[in-house]
Design a protein around this motif. Structure first.
Motif, PDB file in Angstrom:
ATOM      1  N   TRP A  31       0.836  -1.211   0.000  1.00  0.00           N
ATOM      2  CA  TRP A  31       0.000   0.000   0.000  1.00  0.00           C
ATOM      3  C   TRP A  31       0.859   1.245   0.000  1.00  0.00           C
ATOM      4  O   TRP A  31       0.642   2.174  -0.781  1.00  0.00           O
ATOM      5  CB  TRP A  31      -0.918   0.007   1.231  1.00  0.00           C
ATOM      6  N   TRP A  32       1.865   1.289   0.888  1.00  0.00           N
ATOM      7  CA  TRP A  32       2.679   2.497   1.003  1.00  0.00           C
ATOM      8  C   TRP A  32       3.486   2.743  -0.271  1.00  0.00           C
ATOM      9  O   TRP A  32       3.605   3.887  -0.723  1.00  0.00           O
ATOM     10  CB  TRP A  32       3.632   2.381   2.197  1.00  0.00           C
ATOM     11  N   THR A  33       4.007   1.677  -0.864  1.00  0.00           N
ATOM     12  CA  THR A  33       4.786   1.833  -2.089  1.00  0.00           C
ATOM     13  C   THR A  33       3.930   2.401  -3.209  1.00  0.00           C
ATOM     14  O   THR A  33       4.366   3.284  -3.959  1.00  0.00           O
ATOM     15  CB  THR A  33       5.388   0.480  -2.518  1.00  0.00           C
ATOM     16  N   SER A  34       2.701   1.916  -3.344  1.00  0.00           N
ATOM     17  CA  SER A  34       1.795   2.434  -4.366  1.00  0.00           C
ATOM     18  C   SER A  34       1.510   3.916  -4.146  1.00  0.00           C
ATOM     19  O   SER A  34       1.550   4.724  -5.082  1.00  0.00           O
ATOM     20  CB  SER A  34       0.492   1.637  -4.353  1.00  0.00           C
ATOM     21  N   ALA A  52      -3.873   2.860   8.442  1.00  0.00           N
ATOM     22  CA  ALA A  52      -4.055   2.965   6.995  1.00  0.00           C
ATOM     23  C   ALA A  52      -3.612   1.682   6.293  1.00  0.00           C
ATOM     24  O   ALA A  52      -4.216   1.260   5.297  1.00  0.00           O
ATOM     25  CB  ALA A  52      -3.285   4.164   6.452  1.00  0.00           C
ATOM     26  N   SER A  53      -2.568   1.049   6.806  1.00  0.00           N
ATOM     27  CA  SER A  53      -2.087  -0.211   6.224  1.00  0.00           C
ATOM     28  C   SER A  53      -3.147  -1.300   6.342  1.00  0.00           C
ATOM     29  O   SER A  53      -3.425  -2.028   5.386  1.00  0.00           O
ATOM     30  CB  SER A  53      -0.802  -0.660   6.924  1.00  0.00           C
ATOM     31  N   VAL A  54      -3.735  -1.411   7.530  1.00  0.00           N
ATOM     32  CA  VAL A  54      -4.768  -2.428   7.751  1.00  0.00           C
ATOM     33  C   VAL A  54      -5.981  -2.154   6.869  1.00  0.00           C
ATOM     34  O   VAL A  54      -6.525  -3.066   6.224  1.00  0.00           O
ATOM     35  CB  VAL A  54      -5.171  -2.476   9.236  1.00  0.00           C
ATOM     36  N   LYS A  55      -6.421  -0.898   6.827  1.00  0.00           N
ATOM     37  CA  LYS A  55      -7.591  -0.536   6.019  1.00  0.00           C
ATOM     38  C   LYS A  55      -7.348  -0.849   4.549  1.00  0.00           C
ATOM     39  O   LYS A  55      -8.248  -1.342   3.853  1.00  0.00           O
ATOM     40  CB  LYS A  55      -7.922   0.946   6.204  1.00  0.00           C
ATOM     41  N   VAL A  68      -6.127  -5.560  -3.442  1.00  0.00           N
ATOM     42  CA  VAL A  68      -4.702  -5.439  -3.123  1.00  0.00           C
ATOM     43  C   VAL A  68      -3.949  -6.705  -3.531  1.00  0.00           C
ATOM     44  O   VAL A  68      -4.407  -7.820  -3.269  1.00  0.00           O
ATOM     45  CB  VAL A  68      -4.513  -5.177  -1.614  1.00  0.00           C
ATOM     46  N   LYS A  69      -2.792  -6.539  -4.167  1.00  0.00           N
ATOM     47  CA  LYS A  69      -1.984  -7.679  -4.593  1.00  0.00           C
ATOM     48  C   LYS A  69      -1.348  -8.367  -3.381  1.00  0.00           C
ATOM     49  O   LYS A  69      -0.931  -7.702  -2.441  1.00  0.00           O
ATOM     50  CB  LYS A  69      -0.884  -7.221  -5.560  1.00  0.00           C
ATOM     51  N   ARG A  70      -1.265  -9.699  -3.441  1.00  0.00           N
ATOM     52  CA  ARG A  70      -0.686 -10.508  -2.379  1.00  0.00           C
ATOM     53  C   ARG A  70      -1.271 -10.127  -1.017  1.00  0.00           C
ATOM     54  O   ARG A  70      -0.580 -10.033  -0.012  1.00  0.00           O
ATOM     55  CB  ARG A  70       0.838 -10.356  -2.349  1.00  0.00           C
ATOM     56  N   ARG A  71      -2.580  -9.911  -1.030  1.00  0.00           N
ATOM     57  CA  ARG A  71      -3.283  -9.441   0.164  1.00  0.00           C
ATOM     58  C   ARG A  71      -3.153 -10.424   1.326  1.00  0.00           C
ATOM     59  O   ARG A  71      -2.897 -10.022   2.466  1.00  0.00           O
ATOM     60  CB  ARG A  71      -4.756  -9.222  -0.199  1.00  0.00           C
ATOM     61  N   GLY A  72      -3.320 -11.700   1.057  1.00  0.00           N
ATOM     62  CA  GLY A  72      -3.245 -12.696   2.119  1.00  0.00           C
ATOM     63  C   GLY A  72      -1.889 -12.715   2.796  1.00  0.00           C
ATOM     64  O   GLY A  72      -1.797 -12.778   4.029  1.00  0.00           O
ATOM     65  N   GLU A 115       0.416 -10.287   2.859  1.00  0.00           N
ATOM     66  CA  GLU A 115       0.673  -9.055   3.604  1.00  0.00           C
ATOM     67  C   GLU A 115      -0.139  -8.993   4.891  1.00  0.00           C
ATOM     68  O   GLU A 115       0.358  -8.542   5.936  1.00  0.00           O
ATOM     69  CB  GLU A 115       0.386  -7.831   2.725  1.00  0.00           C
ATOM     70  N   LEU A 116      -1.381  -9.437   4.846  1.00  0.00           N
ATOM     71  CA  LEU A 116      -2.205  -9.453   6.063  1.00  0.00           C
ATOM     72  C   LEU A 116      -1.621 -10.398   7.103  1.00  0.00           C
ATOM     73  O   LEU A 116      -1.585 -10.071   8.304  1.00  0.00           O
ATOM     74  CB  LEU A 116      -3.636  -9.873   5.727  1.00  0.00           C
ATOM     75  N   THR A 117      -1.140 -11.548   6.657  1.00  0.00           N
ATOM     76  CA  THR A 117      -0.552 -12.516   7.585  1.00  0.00           C
ATOM     77  C   THR A 117       0.691 -11.940   8.254  1.00  0.00           C
ATOM     78  O   THR A 117       0.872 -12.042   9.479  1.00  0.00           O
ATOM     79  CB  THR A 117      -0.189 -13.812   6.852  1.00  0.00           C
ATOM     80  N   LEU A 118       1.559 -11.314   7.446  1.00  0.00           N
ATOM     81  CA  LEU A 118       2.780 -10.725   7.994  1.00  0.00           C
ATOM     82  C   LEU A 118       2.459  -9.571   8.939  1.00  0.00           C
ATOM     83  O   LEU A 118       3.077  -9.427  10.005  1.00  0.00           O
ATOM     84  CB  LEU A 118       3.683 -10.244   6.860  1.00  0.00           C
ATOM     85  N   LEU A 119       1.487  -8.754   8.557  1.00  0.00           N
ATOM     86  CA  LEU A 119       1.118  -7.608   9.385  1.00  0.00           C
ATOM     87  C   LEU A 119       0.505  -8.070  10.709  1.00  0.00           C
ATOM     88  O   LEU A 119       0.842  -7.548  11.782  1.00  0.00           O
ATOM     89  CB  LEU A 119       0.131  -6.723   8.623  1.00  0.00           C
ATOM     90  N   ALA A 120      -0.381  -9.056  10.630  1.00  0.00           N
ATOM     91  CA  ALA A 120      -1.003  -9.580  11.850  1.00  0.00           C
ATOM     92  C   ALA A 120       0.043 -10.213  12.755  1.00  0.00           C
ATOM     93  O   ALA A 120      -0.002 -10.045  13.991  1.00  0.00           O
ATOM     94  CB  ALA A 120      -2.076 -10.603  11.487  1.00  0.00           C
ATOM     95  N   THR A 121       1.006 -10.925  12.168  1.00  0.00           N
ATOM     96  CA  THR A 121       2.077 -11.532  12.961  1.00  0.00           C
ATOM     97  C   THR A 121       2.875 -10.470  13.695  1.00  0.00           C
ATOM     98  O   THR A 121       3.218 -10.620  14.876  1.00  0.00           O
ATOM     99  CB  THR A 121       3.014 -12.351  12.060  1.00  0.00           C
ATOM    100  N   HIS A 122       3.171  -9.374  12.998  1.00  0.00           N
ATOM    101  CA  HIS A 122       3.909  -8.284  13.646  1.00  0.00           C
ATOM    102  C   HIS A 122       3.160  -7.763  14.867  1.00  0.00           C
ATOM    103  O   HIS A 122       3.747  -7.640  15.952  1.00  0.00           O
ATOM    104  CB  HIS A 122       4.135  -7.124  12.665  1.00  0.00           C
ATOM    105  N   PHE A 123       1.881  -7.454  14.702  1.00  0.00           N
ATOM    106  CA  PHE A 123       1.120  -6.864  15.809  1.00  0.00           C
ATOM    107  C   PHE A 123       0.953  -7.840  16.968  1.00  0.00           C
ATOM    108  O   PHE A 123       1.046  -7.450  18.135  1.00  0.00           O
ATOM    109  CB  PHE A 123      -0.241  -6.383  15.313  1.00  0.00           C
TER     110      PHE A 123
END
Length: 337
Positions: A112-115, A177-180, A187-191, A193-201
């Motif tokens: 998201w941020w790169t786009s 904003a990343s989660v939203k 979103v490309k490779r959504r699954g 990115e969501l998995t990595l983001l959720a793991t971080h939190f």
């Protein structure tokens, strides 16, 4: 709006500069540099969290929060470079490393941020096309002030004074904003990115609240995320804030569009490291894929070339760059005062 006297549409100007930069070898990849840089930042990242666990229930954890805010920002700079393919020339390794560092490492949606950031590069400081000057909270031009309502209008009156306090919320804003963004199915490779983001939190909040009592844990989060946001904001704000805001009436060629809306921050090696070499913002915007350590070498070439063309090239110190940005924000809100 840029004054008519600065407008020029000679597309060959950038081509001539590009040949100079290419002939100097400044677009060549710097793999060893990035290997060392990532190793050092990674060591500080792991070392910081190891120190956090070792200290346990201690007020010294606030110093760890400060240190980790710096490390998180430095990881953010590397993710930025990966997004521009400064590290790898191909997409796949750039995407993989970017998601690991951005989503998993610091909790920011890299795709998201790169786009969003690439849209900024395509039209820097453009009222209609640059997402970084959209009037979500801060307003950037008198035209935006006139159209503002609600929260932006509330802050606009004294927004120069609100700027740094608001930056303490910037990291939280980027997380949300990343989660939203990742909740959208397009979103490309959504699954992934969501998995990595959720793991971080899960790991981040889990470790903080497991090691510290509730009150200290909250204070750690406030200091860490607040300083992380201030650091990021203080790095990006000097680059374009207070520079000309473009509208649909401005017709600039690529070179002038990038140079006239950007500002360099003068300094030595410490400034380069602290700002992730984004203090060479003019060179970075002209050549986004140029490896960060080569920007310093490109700077005198670009400055000299702009002087030959008669194109304004702005370079100031760190404090003055912020002063110019804050003066602009204050002037923009003058009508409301």
């Amino acid at each position: 709006m840029v004054s008519p006297g600065t407008l020029d549409t000679r597309g060959s100007d950038f081509a001539r500069l590009s040949r100079q930069i290419t002939d100097a070898g400044l677009l060549d990849r710097r793999h060893f540099y990035y290997a060392v840089r990532l190793s050092v930042i990674g060591a500080f990242y792991l070392g910081g969290w190891a120190l956090f666990v070792w200290l346990g229930d201690s007020w010294l954890q606030l110093l760890v929060a400060v240190a980790l805010a710096v490390v998180f920002a430095q990881f953010g700079f590397v993710a930025h470079d990966l997004g521009h393919r400064q590290v790898f020339s191909s997409r796949r390794p750039s995407d993989l490393a970017g998601r690991l560092i951005g989503n998993l490492g610091v909790g920011l949606g890299w795709g998201w941020w790169t786009s969003k950031h690439n849209r900024h590069h395509a039209n820097p400081n453009h009222e209609d096309h640059d997402p970084d000057v959209s009037p979500a909270v801060i307003v950037w031009s008198t035209e935006q002030v006139a159209r503002s309502r609600g929260i932006p209008r509330f802050f606009a009156k004294y927004q120069a004074f609100w700027f740094f306090p608001l930056l303490t919320l910037e990291a939280w804003h980027l997380h949300v904003a990343s989660v939203k963004a990742l909740l959208k199915p397009s979103v490309k490779r959504r699954g992934l990115e969501l998995t990595l983001l959720a793991t971080h939190f899960v790991v981040y909040f889990g470790v903080v609240f497991a090691v510290l009592p509730f009150g200290k844990a909250l204070l750690f989060l406030i200091v860490h995320q607040g300083l992380f946001g201030v650091y990021l904001g203080s790095t990006f704000a000097p680059n374009h804030k207070g520079m000309p805001i473009l509208t649909k009436d401005d017709e600039l060629d690529f070179l002038r569009k990038q140079v006239l809306t950007s500002r360099n921050v003068r300094g030595g090696w410490f400034t380069d490291v602290a700002l992730g070499q984004l203090n060479y913002q003019i060179e970075h915007h002209l050549f986004p894929s140029m490896p960060a350590p080569n920007l310093r070498k490109a700077q005198p070439i670009v400055e000299r070339y702009c002087a030959e063309l008669g194109v304004s090239y702005l370079q100031t110190g760190f404090v003055e760059s912020h002063a110019q940005a804050l003066r602009h924000l204050h002037e923009v809100g003058a009508d409301l005062r």
